[in-house]
Design a protein around this motif. Structure first.
Motif, PDB file in Angstrom:
ATOM      1  N   GLY A   1      20.528  31.711  30.319  1.00  0.00           N
ATOM      2  CA  GLY A   1      19.760  30.884  29.361  1.00  0.00           C
ATOM      3  C   GLY A   1      18.786  31.071  28.516  1.00  0.00           C
ATOM      4  O   GLY A   1      17.712  31.570  29.768  1.00  0.00           O
ATOM      5  N   VAL A   2      18.033  31.267  27.878  1.00  0.00           N
ATOM      6  CA  VAL A   2      17.680  31.000  26.805  1.00  0.00           C
ATOM      7  C   VAL A   2      16.952  29.466  25.923  1.00  0.00           C
ATOM      8  O   VAL A   2      18.120  29.114  25.401  1.00  0.00           O
ATOM      9  CB  VAL A   2      17.149  32.117  25.621  1.00  0.00           C
ATOM     10  CG1 VAL A   2      15.625  32.435  25.474  1.00  0.00           C
ATOM     11  CG2 VAL A   2      17.963  33.681  26.018  1.00  0.00           C
ATOM     12  N   GLY A   3      15.905  28.788  26.550  1.00  0.00           N
ATOM     13  CA  GLY A   3      16.002  27.512  25.580  1.00  0.00           C
ATOM     14  C   GLY A   3      14.770  27.107  25.426  1.00  0.00           C
ATOM     15  O   GLY A   3      13.533  27.543  25.398  1.00  0.00           O
ATOM     16  N   ASP A   4      14.398  26.529  23.857  1.00  0.00           N
ATOM     17  CA  ASP A   4      12.923  26.604  23.400  1.00  0.00           C
ATOM     18  C   ASP A   4      12.688  25.215  24.124  1.00  0.00           C
ATOM     19  O   ASP A   4      13.935  23.987  24.412  1.00  0.00           O
ATOM     20  CB  ASP A   4      12.861  26.347  22.512  1.00  0.00           C
ATOM     21  CG  ASP A   4      12.770  28.109  22.002  1.00  0.00           C
ATOM     22  OD1 ASP A   4      12.415  28.907  22.863  1.00  0.00           O
ATOM     23  OD2 ASP A   4      14.102  28.466  20.871  1.00  0.00           O
ATOM     24  N   VAL A   5      11.879  24.237  24.634  1.00  0.00           N
ATOM     25  CA  VAL A   5      11.344  23.172  24.813  1.00  0.00           C
ATOM     26  C   VAL A   5       9.636  22.960  23.711  1.00  0.00           C
ATOM     27  O   VAL A   5       9.001  23.033  23.703  1.00  0.00           O
ATOM     28  CB  VAL A   5      10.503  23.369  26.438  1.00  0.00           C
ATOM     29  CG1 VAL A   5      10.287  21.933  27.136  1.00  0.00           C
ATOM     30  CG2 VAL A   5      12.042  23.679  27.326  1.00  0.00           C
ATOM     31  N   ILE A   6       9.966  21.163  23.372  1.00  0.00           N
ATOM     32  CA  ILE A   6       9.215  21.010  22.921  1.00  0.00           C
ATOM     33  C   ILE A   6       8.548  19.732  23.228  1.00  0.00           C
ATOM     34  O   ILE A   6       9.309  18.949  22.716  1.00  0.00           O
ATOM     35  CB  ILE A   6       9.457  20.712  21.180  1.00  0.00           C
ATOM     36  CG1 ILE A   6       9.826  22.884  20.495  1.00  0.00           C
ATOM     37  CG2 ILE A   6       8.451  20.046  20.075  1.00  0.00           C
ATOM     38  CD1 ILE A   6      10.013  22.078  18.791  1.00  0.00           C
ATOM     39  N   LEU A   7       7.313  19.815  23.054  1.00  0.00           N
ATOM     40  CA  LEU A   7       6.767  18.049  23.374  1.00  0.00           C
ATOM     41  C   LEU A   7       6.173  17.768  22.823  1.00  0.00           C
ATOM     42  O   LEU A   7       5.532  18.256  22.007  1.00  0.00           O
ATOM     43  CB  LEU A   7       5.761  17.970  24.513  1.00  0.00           C
ATOM     44  CG  LEU A   7       6.700  18.867  26.123  1.00  0.00           C
ATOM     45  CD1 LEU A   7       6.113  19.696  27.313  1.00  0.00           C
ATOM     46  CD2 LEU A   7       7.925  18.003  26.259  1.00  0.00           C
ATOM     47  N   THR A   8       6.529  16.099  21.843  1.00  0.00           N
ATOM     48  CA  THR A   8       6.142  15.208  20.811  1.00  0.00           C
ATOM     49  C   THR A   8       5.288  14.075  21.456  1.00  0.00           C
ATOM     50  O   THR A   8       5.526  13.678  21.876  1.00  0.00           O
ATOM     51  CB  THR A   8       6.793  15.394  19.598  1.00  0.00           C
ATOM     52  OG1 THR A   8       8.127  15.591  19.812  1.00  0.00           O
ATOM     53  CG2 THR A   8       6.273  16.675  18.817  1.00  0.00           C
ATOM     54  N   ASN A   9       3.984  14.016  21.269  1.00  0.00           N
ATOM     55  CA  ASN A   9       3.530  12.910  21.283  1.00  0.00           C
ATOM     56  C   ASN A   9       3.741  11.717  20.073  1.00  0.00           C
ATOM     57  O   ASN A   9       4.647  11.577  19.775  1.00  0.00           O
ATOM     58  CB  ASN A   9       2.145  13.249  20.499  1.00  0.00           C
ATOM     59  CG  ASN A   9       1.149  11.992  21.402  1.00  0.00           C
ATOM     60  OD1 ASN A   9       1.453  10.987  22.368  1.00  0.00           O
ATOM     61  ND2 ASN A   9      -0.354  12.766  22.064  1.00  0.00           N
ATOM     62  N   GLN A  10       4.716  10.988  21.331  1.00  0.00           N
ATOM     63  CA  GLN A  10       5.474   9.287  20.814  1.00  0.00           C
ATOM     64  C   GLN A  10       5.036   8.213  20.474  1.00  0.00           C
ATOM     65  O   GLN A  10       4.662   7.413  20.690  1.00  0.00           O
ATOM     66  CB  GLN A  10       6.649   9.293  20.869  1.00  0.00           C
ATOM     67  CG  GLN A  10       7.678  10.666  20.548  1.00  0.00           C
ATOM     68  CD  GLN A  10       8.224  10.491  19.240  1.00  0.00           C
ATOM     69  OE1 GLN A  10       8.796   9.546  19.515  1.00  0.00           O
ATOM     70  NE2 GLN A  10       8.392  11.555  18.874  1.00  0.00           N
ATOM     71  N   GLY A  11       2.924   8.323  20.448  1.00  0.00           N
ATOM     72  CA  GLY A  11       2.893   7.108  20.864  1.00  0.00           C
ATOM     73  C   GLY A  11       2.042   6.860  22.449  1.00  0.00           C
ATOM     74  O   GLY A  11       1.844   8.215  23.002  1.00  0.00           O
ATOM     75  N   GLU A  12       1.116   5.816  22.710  1.00  0.00           N
ATOM     76  CA  GLU A  12       0.816   6.096  24.239  1.00  0.00           C
ATOM     77  C   GLU A  12       1.945   6.478  24.989  1.00  0.00           C
ATOM     78  O   GLU A  12       1.946   5.174  24.930  1.00  0.00           O
ATOM     79  CB  GLU A  12      -0.516   4.448  23.979  1.00  0.00           C
ATOM     80  CG  GLU A  12      -1.042   4.508  24.392  1.00  0.00           C
ATOM     81  CD  GLU A  12      -1.590   3.290  24.631  1.00  0.00           C
ATOM     82  OE1 GLU A  12      -2.318   3.311  26.657  1.00  0.00           O
ATOM     83  OE2 GLU A  12      -1.735   2.248  24.227  1.00  0.00           O
ATOM     84  N   ASN A  13       0.929   7.237  26.253  1.00  0.00           N
ATOM     85  CA  ASN A  13       2.038   7.014  26.989  1.00  0.00           C
ATOM     86  C   ASN A  13       3.399   7.563  26.769  1.00  0.00           C
ATOM     87  O   ASN A  13       4.038   7.437  27.561  1.00  0.00           O
ATOM     88  CB  ASN A  13       1.545   6.228  27.701  1.00  0.00           C
ATOM     89  CG  ASN A  13       1.645   6.065  29.258  1.00  0.00           C
ATOM     90  OD1 ASN A  13       0.861   7.277  29.534  1.00  0.00           O
ATOM     91  ND2 ASN A  13       1.801   5.740  30.195  1.00  0.00           N
ATOM     92  N   GLN A  14       4.002   8.086  25.637  1.00  0.00           N
ATOM     93  CA  GLN A  14       4.866   8.235  25.176  1.00  0.00           C
ATOM     94  C   GLN A  14       4.853   9.763  25.112  1.00  0.00           C
ATOM     95  O   GLN A  14       4.795  10.464  24.144  1.00  0.00           O
ATOM     96  CB  GLN A  14       5.478   7.439  24.116  1.00  0.00           C
ATOM     97  CG  GLN A  14       5.573   6.212  24.672  1.00  0.00           C
ATOM     98  CD  GLN A  14       7.637   5.771  25.791  1.00  0.00           C
ATOM     99  OE1 GLN A  14       7.957   6.109  24.760  1.00  0.00           O
ATOM    100  NE2 GLN A  14       7.031   5.290  26.782  1.00  0.00           N
ATOM    101  N   THR A  15       6.081  10.895  25.341  1.00  0.00           N
ATOM    102  CA  THR A  15       5.724  11.775  25.254  1.00  0.00           C
ATOM    103  C   THR A  15       7.504  12.524  25.582  1.00  0.00           C
ATOM    104  O   THR A  15       8.372  12.094  25.973  1.00  0.00           O
ATOM    105  CB  THR A  15       5.949  12.610  26.392  1.00  0.00           C
ATOM    106  OG1 THR A  15       4.690  12.701  25.859  1.00  0.00           O
ATOM    107  CG2 THR A  15       5.573  14.336  25.413  1.00  0.00           C
ATOM    108  N   LEU A  16       8.502  12.724  23.876  1.00  0.00           N
ATOM    109  CA  LEU A  16       9.384  13.073  24.129  1.00  0.00           C
ATOM    110  C   LEU A  16       9.929  14.449  24.055  1.00  0.00           C
ATOM    111  O   LEU A  16       8.710  15.743  23.669  1.00  0.00           O
ATOM    112  CB  LEU A  16       9.780  13.155  22.116  1.00  0.00           C
ATOM    113  CG  LEU A  16      11.031  13.404  22.099  1.00  0.00           C
ATOM    114  CD1 LEU A  16      12.427  12.445  22.338  1.00  0.00           C
ATOM    115  CD2 LEU A  16      11.602  13.084  20.540  1.00  0.00           C
ATOM    116  N   MET A  17      10.765  14.818  24.631  1.00  0.00           N
ATOM    117  CA  MET A  17      10.614  16.319  25.092  1.00  0.00           C
ATOM    118  C   MET A  17      12.497  16.953  24.326  1.00  0.00           C
ATOM    119  O   MET A  17      13.040  16.117  24.671  1.00  0.00           O
ATOM    120  CB  MET A  17      11.258  16.991  26.775  1.00  0.00           C
ATOM    121  CG  MET A  17      11.202  17.844  27.253  1.00  0.00           C
ATOM    122  SD  MET A  17      11.606  18.161  28.616  1.00  0.00           S
ATOM    123  CE  MET A  17      12.424  19.282  28.648  1.00  0.00           C
ATOM    124  N   GLY A  18      12.467  17.724  23.320  1.00  0.00           N
ATOM    125  CA  GLY A  18      13.454  18.418  23.275  1.00  0.00           C
ATOM    126  C   GLY A  18      13.901  19.442  23.311  1.00  0.00           C
ATOM    127  O   GLY A  18      12.834  20.821  23.635  1.00  0.00           O
TER     128      GLY A  18
END
Ligand SMILES: Cc1cc2nc3c(=O)[nH]c(=O)nc-3n(C[C@H](O)[C@H](O)[C@H](O)COP(=O)(O)OP(=O)(O)OC[C@H]3O[C@@H](n4cnc5c(N)ncnc54)[C@H](O)[C@@H]3O)c2cc1C
Lengths: 292, 780, 189
Positions: free
Chosen positions: C89-106
């Motif tokens: 498998g190959v996958g891309d991971v993106i972490l985005t800051n969603q405000g204080e102490n919240q991180t969205l992993m896509g």
């Protein structure tokens, strides 16, 4: 397609089974009807070191009245339940479910306990016992406990039983008065695991208002999937076709999480869930009004 | 011709043995000292083998040996081509690449064999297979029929410069000119997917080498025991008399069991001779999906030019045919597709361009129908679509285009699977078609039933589709018939039996000729010790080719019987009759002699056999037709579809068939029933799902859905009889017929059931999921 | 097979990033991990005993992290094999800051699975994948929370290592025990 080597025990009593399970733990597997276990062993997907065959224990095959409902020993064969008058009378939803499971040949071997312990998210009994709030009697060397369905099924092919546990009985409570029920499913061939299915139980009060609604889905996630939000749309109301449509849409769109496979995409499964929920609610409503 | 026994509904004489477990199958062969083989098969569809480690497997107690290609040394050799290559016509390309016993360097489809384990039991052998480790370098897989010919695409066979296995154009008349005259030119693309044959009995082989006798005994589930014997002897450097192949009762063939040699068939005899112990291998169901040949995958682009009255002016076609990783079976299947793409219609202009491509999928060889269903599917679909476009009754369009009765023999002017001109020997299509419409009550259905059901909210539709089936191809088949001293008859033929009722219908031919009871005939089929020459059971040819050989041999025995009896009874031959196992004088029935007594007299202990005669009442004869016999049929169904759940139920199914003279209508009907069940599978249930890495996603009967008795409609079969002019019996084949028209009839009925949905079906099989997409996802 | 989705972590981008680069945490989160070792730069070797109900399969293989863009994205490549088949498998991971102490992993990826796993287990593969992913996130969430509280309390974070053979069962049971504790309705012995 031959299984890997294993040790075979055929104990004659429950305590002997519990001793063996205690001794071998995760290395052991209980063999009931073998309809799920043996194919997996032959494909070598499952390679238990020890098989504990419980087919030689006659005391696990009873069907008895229990608290206005019924209780079934784990080794009751599907075909036995299918033809049983007590079940027909006290657990009509189970009665209607049985012929939808697999083929006659498989029902002659497969057991109620095996199907529930196997916890396949496509198995009718898993969904129906959840809808009916059945209770599971589990024994191990240390004792016995009674677990409600909602706590019994915990994940894909996984129950809350430990390796030393044996499922000995399932208790089916009666449905409240003025309840209607339905099991609707779509399978490629009638005996295949269904692509989608739903068990519905509706309870009305004297004024035909819905007091309780349960919808539980098969092949819709990693276990029996309930749709409490859709049920909320119905509870407290007189059930109209519009409400049925809304509840079916809600459940199909938001509450189930079906996977895709070669037979059906998740999208098609949601579509089927919508259609089947509508049909099941209509049937259950009619039955509830009919005073069942 | 009026017959006494031929054409009667005689119950199958083989059934008591089969139904009581008394028949021998390869799986029943167990010999002292026998070993069991299990195969290590590649999980990857396309990969280079970097190394193979069998050391752990060899250590398991009970394992006798683990072997790879390297161990085979000189004996390693690909399988032979099964049929001759196409004629070297201008522009024809044919790249022959055949399967190998054990993979040496590169795996070309999932399931290819890399190593074999031989052990004291199958259990141990399978335990050892689990311990083999192969280091692979995975390669991108070739799966897409349309893209695989693009430059730069990965190659299945690295020594070729593309994935093209074969290329050939067939032409009749001038399509482009015809197109100019047309009122309607339709163009459609069709996708026909893969299915498996799913015989109830998988393949199996047991081999025993008798060192002292220098004799190799093989029990094999083959449809072609004699070619297997010949080929095996050649591969092993033995004389043919040193090899005996027995194909005992075989639980279904359907085509894939003609293949030769499967890798397992190449490996087991080698092992047996190497180890000097009998070796057995029985294919399991999972292996069957990975190792037994499959069929039907094609992409077609079809153009049809029509007049406004619905007359077909011409057909132009491009076929891309998937042959899988190898092409041992040459062009038989796609040539059949071409032969059936004009159906039973009078088409004067036809141009068909064929591309056969290699992919990293399981090998393709004929499966019941063998390319014919694909041809019938496209021509019938095109006619249905044309009828809609031209606002014509689809029935009238067919009536208009049928080859008329007086146009036979009708030369389609292209070559068929046997590389001879495709000549339809005989036919009378219109009456059979009308009969089908009448039996299914077409008019009543569309005028009364359908509107009534529609008003009830039910979606019910009708489909009626005619088809031809070229059958009974050469080269030849033989039969030996002999009267035993007991008066009973022994017979043998080289066509193996996999459920075709040879033991009954061939016995009927003999009983007819020799005046004995059917039960008194014992027929051996599929034992090379019983007959030396022959080819096998395939291409719906048993009743035609072997049947007429049986007739020829039986007639010759009859002649010998009459000649001898005439001498003994002192009565001219033409005053004698054969009846009840006796030869008697027609008007003096007491004056008779039994066949048994004659058989004894024909093999005298003293005196000389007269010059020009032979001992015994025995004869071996062969039959080889110049070209085949073309059968015809029409199938109709009424089905109901739930446009919400996509579930379909067939309410009524009728089949009108014309296979010329019927040897036994019960057997013919049984063949139709079986064929229809495969056809229903091909229409709605059965699809081999390969993913983009050529991984087979449904290698089990839990996910590969064959229709069971519960899904089968009741089938009404009706008969027409246009005897084949080129063989004495007048028989035409019917073994594959049932499977041919079903997907086309299914598509027609489904469209007919859903007129409001603007549904156009150009693919088969059609799953509920796919139907959902077609109905509700308009971007498709 | 396509795998895609997102998950919201309670933690900063940097914390989540660190979490994913901690072999011990990953070993706890991935099904039945027997071994997870860094064997080269950004290359891990792992042995996993995947268990889905009664179905068990041992896989061994490599996990490679590439295209790192600290602390927002990276590519993960897995290549594993076992007796039941193979997985790549190959996958891309993106972490985005969603405000204080919240991180969205896509995450989006493509997984190839072969061998008898897909050939005979088709019906369950998709659900298995979903279920493994959601269970892994559950554990990662717990790990993150544990880290945070450990930090606050000035002690070392403790991870529960998943046992060798009963990953799914244990995880599921832990979940159910938590649920039971919360609702107080346990009849458990
Ligand atoms: C072709 C086919 C089609 C099928 N279709 C359907 C269908 O449509 N719907 C459906 O619901 N089912 C279907 N089944 C499954 C069938 O219903 C089986 O009966 C059921 O899965 C298992 O019951 P069993 O008694 O055979 O259990 P087994 O196969 O013997 O055991 C299954 C599992 O449960 C465990 N187990 C069994 N009994 C106990 C116990 N008392 N305590 C603890 N653990 C236990 C075993 O160790 C094993 O892990 C199908 C099966 C086949 C082969």
């Amino acid at each position: 397609m031959k299984p890997a080597p294993f040790k075979y025990y055929a104990p004659q009593s429950v305590p002997e089974v519990l001793d063996l399970l205690n001794e071998y733990g995760y290395d052991a597997k209980v063999l009931a009807g073998g309809q799920s276990l043996v194919p997996m062993m032959n494909f070598r997907l499952v390679q238990p070191a020890v098989i504990v065959d419980i087919n030689k224990i006659p005391e696990l095959s009873y069907i008895e009245p229990h608290d206005k409902g019924v209780r079934l020993g784990a080794m009751v064969r599907h075909s036995q339940a299918e033809k049983d008058p007590l079940i027909k009378e006290h657990a009509p939803l189970i009665h209607e479910t049985m012929p939808q499971i697999a083929t006659v040949q498989i029902r002659n071997r497969g057991t109620i306990g095996g199907s529930l312990a196997h916890a396949d998210s496509s198995a009718e009994l898993v969904v129906v016992t959840t809808a009916l709030d059945a209770k599971f009697k589990i024994q191990n060397q240390k004792g016995e406990r009674l677990v409600p369905a909602a706590e019994f099924f915990v994940g894909l092919l996984t129950t809350s039983m430990e390796s030393e546990d044996l499922l000995v009985e399932v208790q089916i409570p009666p449905m409240p008065a003025h309840s209607g029920w339905s099991l609707k499913e779509v399978a490629r061939r009638p005996h295949d695991f269904a692509l989608m299915g739903v068990a519905v139980i509706l309870t009305l009060n004297k004024k035909d208002r819905c007091t309780e609604a349960r919808m539980v889905y098969l092949s819709a996630g990693d276990g029996p999937i309930s749709a409490p939000e859709a049920a909320k749309l119905l509870i407290g109301n007189e059930i109209t076709p519009e409400l049925i449509t809304a509840a079916a849409e809600k459940a199909a769109a938001d509450e189930i999480d079906p996977g895709s496979d070669i037979h059906a995409t998740a999208e098609f499964r949601r579509h089927l869930a919508n259609v089947l929920t509508r049909r099941a609610l209509e049937e259950a409503l009619q039955r509830a009004k009919g005073g069942n | 011709m009026t017959y006494k026994v031929i054409g009667k509904r005689v119950k199958r004489v083989e059934d008591p043995r089969l139904l009581t477990g008394g028949a021998l199958f390869v799986g029943d062969v167990n010999l002292p000292n026998m070993l069991h083989a299990a195969f290590f098969r590649s999980d990857y569809a396309h990969a280079k083998i970097k190394s193979i480690d069998t050391s752990l497997a060899k250590e398991i107690p009970g394992v006798v040996g683990v072997y790879t290609a390297e161990d085979m040394g000189e004996a390693w050799e690909p399988g032979p081509p099964l049929v001759s290559p196409p004629p070297t016509l201008e522009g024809v390309v044919f790249n022959s690449r055949r399967q190998v016993p054990l993979v040496k360097d590169k795996v070309k489809h999932a399931g290819e064999i890399i190593a074999v384990v031989v052990a004291e039991s199958r259990y141990i052998a399978e335990d050892a297979v689990e311990e083999i480790y192969v280091d692979y370098e995975p390669l991108p897989a070739v799966t897409d029929l349309e893209k695989c010919l693009e430059p730069g695409h990965p190659l299945v066979h690295d020594d070729l410069d593309s994935n093209l296995a074969a290329y050939l154009v067939q032409n009749k008349g001038d399509y482009e000119a015809a197109k100019k005259e047309a009122d309607l030119v339709l163009k459609r693309k069709f996708k026909l997917d893969r299915g498996a044959a799913v015989a109830m009995e998988n393949r199996g082989i047991v081999v025993d080498w008798d060192q002292k006798n220098q004799h190799l005994m093989i029990w094999d589930t083959t449809q072609s025991p004699i070619p297997i014997r010949n080929g095996m002897a050649a591969r092993l450097g033995l004389r043919t008399h040193q090899v005996r192949v027995v194909a005992p009762f075989v639980g279904g063939g359907f085509g894939p069991k003609i293949m030769m040699f499967y890798a397992e068939e190449m490996v087991l005899p080698w092992l047996t001779m190497k180890l000097n112990r009998p070796v057995k291998w029985i294919e399991d169901r999972k292996e069957n999906f990975y190792a037994t040949t499959q069929e039907r995958e094609q992409v077609q682009e079809v153009e049809m030019a029509l007049s406004k009255e619905g007359r077909i002016l011409g057909i132009k076609q491009k076929i891309i045919h998937d042959t899988g990783a190898f092409d041992p079976y040459g062009l038989t299947t796609p040539l059949n597709t071409q032969s059936h793409s004009m159906g039973g219609y009078d088409v004067q202009n036809y141009n068909s361009e064929l591309f056969v491509v290699f992919t990293n999928k399981i090998i393709v060889t004929p499966v019941r129908g063998a390319g014919r269903p694909q041809g019938i599917y496209v021509v019938e679909r095109m006619l249905d679509i044309a009828s809609k476009e031209l606002k014509l009754d689809p029935r009238d369009v067919r009536r208009l285009n049928f080859i008329p009765k007086d146009a036979f023999p009708y030369n389609h002017e292209i070559i068929d699977q046997a590389f001879v001109e495709l000549v339809l020997d005989s036919g009378n299509y219109l009456p059979a078609y009308e009969k089908a419409l009448e039996k299914i009550e077409y008019d009543k259905f569309v005028q009364e039933e359908q509107p009534r059901l529609r008003a009830e909210g039910k979606y019910v539709g009708i489909g009626v589709v005619p088809f031809i089936e070229t059958t009974g191809v050469g080269p030849y088949e033989g039969a030996r018939v002999a009267v035993e001293p007991s008066g009973k008859i022994s017979a043998a033929t080289g066509v193996g039996t996999q459920g075709q009722s040879h033991m009954t219908s061939f016995a009927q031919i003999i009983a007819e000729e020799l005046g004995v009871e059917v039960e008194d005939v014992s027929l051996v089929s599929g034992d090379t010790a019983e007959i030396h020459w022959g080819t096998g059971t395939f291409a719906s040819r048993g009743a035609v080719v072997a049947g007429n050989a049986v007739l020829a041999a039986a007639s010759d025995v009859r002649k010998k019987v009459l000649k001898l009896a005439s001498k003994i009874l002192e009565t001219p031959e033409d005053e004698l009759e054969l009846e009840g196992g006796l030869v008697r004088v027609a008007d003096i029935p007491e004056k008779s002699i039994s066949l048994g007594e004659l058989a004894v007299l024909a093999n005298p202990f003293r005196g000389a056999v007269e010059p020009g005669t032979e001992p015994g009442l025995e004869s071996t004869k062969y039959f080889g037709p110049a070209y085949g016999a073309t059968a015809f049929g029409v199938h109709g169904m009424i089905l109901e579809v739930d446009p919400e759940t996509m579930m379909i139920k067939i309410h009524k199914y009728i089949a009108v068939e014309d296979c010329g003279t019927m040897l036994n209508p019960l057997v013919v009907e049984g063949q139709i029933h079986g064929g229809v069940s495969m056809g229903i599978g091909n229409a709605y249930y059965e699809k081999l799902h390969y993913d983009e890495n050529a991984q087979l996603l449904n290698a089990s009967l839990a996910d590969y859905l064959i229709p069971t008795s519960a899904e089968m409609p009741h089938i009404e079969v009706y008969h027409e009889n246009t005897p084949a002019p080129n063989n004495k019996l007048g028989t035409k084949g019917v073994g594959e017929a049932g499977a041919i028209p079903v997907p086309a009839a299914f598509a027609q009925a489904l469209e007919n059931a859903l007129p409001d949905f603007n549904l156009e079906i150009t693919e088969t099989p059609l799953s509920p999921n796919r139907l959902y997409e077609l109905l509700y996802k308009s971007e498709e | 097979m396509k795998v895609e989705g997102e998950h919201l972590f309670s933690g900063t981008q940097q914390q989540v990033w660190d979490l994913f680069r901690d072999t011990e945490v990953m070993a706890a989160a991935l099904p039945g991990t027997k071994k997870m070792e860094l064997i080269g730069e950004n290359t891990y070797e792992a042995v996993m005993n995947v268990r889905v109900g009664p179905v068990v399969g041992e896989f061994s293989g490599q996990l490679v992290i590439s295209n790192e863009d600290h602390p927002t994205s990276y590519t993960m490549t897995v290549d594993g094999r076992g007796k039941p088949g193979f997985l790549k498998g190959v996958g891309d991971v993106i972490l985005t800051n969603q405000g204080e102490n919240q991180t969205l992993m896509g995450y989006t990826g493509e997984v190839q699975i072969g061998g008898k796993l897909v050939a005979v287990g088709q019906r369950l593969i998709d659900t298995v994948a979903k279920s493994i992913i959601s269970q892994a996130f559950e554990i990662l969430d717990n790990a993150l929370a544990e880290r945070e509280s450990a930090e606050a309390e000035g002690r070392e974070a403790a991870y529960r290592k998943s046992s060798e053979s009963d990953y799914a069962a244990t995880v599921a049971k832990d979940l159910i025990k938590n649920v039971l504790k919360r609702t107080g309705s346990s009849e458990d012995s």
